[in-house]
Design an enzyme around this catalytic site. Structure first.
Site, PDB file in Angstrom:
ATOM      1  N   HIS A  60       0.819  -1.205   0.000  1.00 29.70           N
ATOM      2  CA  HIS A  60       0.000   0.000   0.000  1.00 29.70           C
ATOM      3  C   HIS A  60       0.852   1.253   0.000  1.00 29.70           C
ATOM      4  O   HIS A  60       1.951   1.268   0.545  1.00 29.70           O
ATOM      5  CB  HIS A  60      -0.901   0.042   1.247  1.00 29.70           C
ATOM      6  CG  HIS A  60      -1.778  -1.145   1.388  1.00 29.70           C
ATOM      7  ND1 HIS A  60      -2.206  -1.603   2.606  1.00 29.70           N
ATOM      8  CD2 HIS A  60      -2.316  -1.984   0.467  1.00 29.70           C
ATOM      9  CE1 HIS A  60      -2.975  -2.668   2.435  1.00 29.70           C
ATOM     10  NE2 HIS A  60      -3.052  -2.926   1.150  1.00 29.70           N
ATOM     11  N   LYS A  69       4.943   7.016   8.152  1.00 27.03           N
ATOM     12  CA  LYS A  69       4.466   6.243   9.300  1.00 27.03           C
ATOM     13  C   LYS A  69       5.628   5.575  10.007  1.00 27.03           C
ATOM     14  O   LYS A  69       6.645   5.251   9.408  1.00 27.03           O
ATOM     15  CB  LYS A  69       3.389   5.244   8.913  1.00 27.03           C
ATOM     16  CG  LYS A  69       3.714   4.318   7.794  1.00 27.03           C
ATOM     17  CD  LYS A  69       2.470   3.515   7.406  1.00 27.03           C
ATOM     18  CE  LYS A  69       2.585   2.993   6.007  1.00 27.03           C
ATOM     19  NZ  LYS A  69       1.398   2.292   5.575  1.00 27.03           N
ATOM     20  N   TYR A 129       0.954   1.325  14.074  1.00 25.18           N
ATOM     21  CA  TYR A 129       1.354   2.335  13.096  1.00 25.18           C
ATOM     22  C   TYR A 129       1.132   3.715  13.713  1.00 25.18           C
ATOM     23  O   TYR A 129       0.060   3.986  14.241  1.00 25.18           O
ATOM     24  CB  TYR A 129       0.482   2.293  11.844  1.00 25.18           C
ATOM     25  CG  TYR A 129       0.151   0.932  11.306  1.00 25.18           C
ATOM     26  CD1 TYR A 129       0.760   0.470  10.156  1.00 25.18           C
ATOM     27  CD2 TYR A 129      -0.809   0.116  11.913  1.00 25.18           C
ATOM     28  CE1 TYR A 129       0.437  -0.776   9.628  1.00 25.18           C
ATOM     29  CE2 TYR A 129      -1.138  -1.117  11.399  1.00 25.18           C
ATOM     30  CZ  TYR A 129      -0.511  -1.556  10.255  1.00 25.18           C
ATOM     31  OH  TYR A 129      -0.831  -2.781   9.734  1.00 25.18           O
ATOM     32  N   ASP A 165      -6.371  -6.245  -1.588  1.00 28.66           N
ATOM     33  CA  ASP A 165      -5.002  -6.637  -1.913  1.00 28.66           C
ATOM     34  C   ASP A 165      -4.958  -7.648  -3.058  1.00 28.66           C
ATOM     35  O   ASP A 165      -4.062  -7.609  -3.893  1.00 28.66           O
ATOM     36  CB  ASP A 165      -4.288  -7.179  -0.684  1.00 28.66           C
ATOM     37  CG  ASP A 165      -3.996  -6.089   0.338  1.00 28.66           C
ATOM     38  OD1 ASP A 165      -4.085  -4.894  -0.008  1.00 28.66           O
ATOM     39  OD2 ASP A 165      -3.684  -6.438   1.488  1.00 28.66           O
TER      40      ASP A 165
END
Length: 184
Positions: A60, A69, A129, A165
């Site tokens: 992603h 991140k 995250y 995905d």
């Protein structure tokens, strides 16, 4: 702290303290982040996922200004993979992978302009995250985990995958999209 041949990502490894009770470790330190060029105040969201053995989440990314991140595995172990998709980068298309687990407590900084994904190596993994932008679904990017141009070496048999995905595009399609957006 570890840098990679791939410019941008940074691996932070804290120093946990173990005793008869278990352990204590600092999971984020604003001063250390700032010493390595990160703005601690820029992180506006903390998220967590739990996944079982073999699950792959990714690959992603975000278009536009991208998304930075800070990723860590709070429980279990994962193979974390980054691919440089910064147009104009000398490292475009190059990748780096690193094991994140609950033994070293390492944190991986994923700068804007990278695809990111991971695979769970043990029975279960909790991944945390710390994200620097609000999510805008219109900027979502995704490339198939098994794209032959990326040839990512996932270490365990692939487990459950999201429909998103499984239906992600190819790296070649992403390159066309990025070039189109760059011209606009």
């Amino acid at each position: 702290m570890t840098s990679f041949d791939l410019p941008g990502p940074v691996l932070f490894t804290p120093e946990p303290h173990f005793d008869a009770r278990g352990f204590f470790t600092r999971t984020f330190d604003a001063q250390i982040a700032a010493e390595h060029g990160l703005d601690p105040a820029a992180f506006i969201q903390d998220s967590q996922s739990r996944s079982s053995r073999g699950v792959i989440r990714g690959m992603h990314g975000r278009s536009g200004a991208g998304e930075g991140k800070l990723v860590r595995c709070a429980h279990g172990a994962i193979l974390d993979v980054l691919v440089d998709i910064r147009t104009g980068s000398a490292a475009f298309g190059e990748q780096v992978s690193v094991r994140l687990d609950d033994e070293t407590f390492a944190h991986l900084y994923v700068p804007p302009g990278f695809l990111h994904g991971f695979q769970v190596l043990g029975e279960v993994a909790d991944v945390c995250y710390r994200i620097d932008r609000a999510h805008d679904p219109s900027e979502d990017l995704a490339v198939r985990y098994d794209d032959p141009d990326l040839a990512i070496d996932w270490p365990v048999p692939v487990g459950t995958m999201s429909e998103r995905d499984l239906s992600a595009g190819t790296f070649a399609e992403l390159q066309i999209l990025l070039k189109t957006r760059e011209r606009d």
